[in-house]
Design a protein around this motif. Structure first.
Motif: not given
Length: 105
Positions: A59-77
């Motif tokens: 339901l949630v995707a984690r993406a590293e966007v240096p220097p941060h980590v970003e969370y977003s909903l997946t399509e299912e989320g």
């Protein structure tokens, strides 16, 4: 084995914190720190556990966007958006009825 579709849904998104994380991410992707600040009532350990559970559930995707980590909903989320909005709207009506105060953070 589940005996009701609601039982399955609550097994995946149930509990106070998973639904709150999903509700915040429904609005837009968040960096870890900003999402964490929106949830002052949860411990760091519990926050990380709930994020991982939502990732594991797809339901949630984690993406590293240096220097941060970003969370977003997946399509299912994102498919949960109508249900999350219904819960939000019900909570607003309930707060008005009972006089509960909802602080943005």
């Amino acid at each position: 084995m589940y005996h009701c579709p609601v039982e399955l849904a609550l097994d995946v998104i149930g509990g106070k914190w998973r639904a709150v994380i999903l509700a915040h991410l429904k609005e837009r992707p968040h960096f870890y720190g900003e999402l964490r600040r929106k949830m002052p009532g949860i411990s760091e350990k519990m926050f990380v556990q709930r994020l991982r559970e939502l990732q594991d559930a797809g339901l949630v995707a984690r993406a590293e966007v240096p220097p941060h980590v970003e969370y977003s909903l997946t399509e299912e989320g994102r498919s949960l958006a109508p249900a999350l909005q219904a819960l939000y709207d019900w909570g607003v009506r309930r707060a008005a009825l009972t006089g509960e105060v909802i602080s943005p953070f």
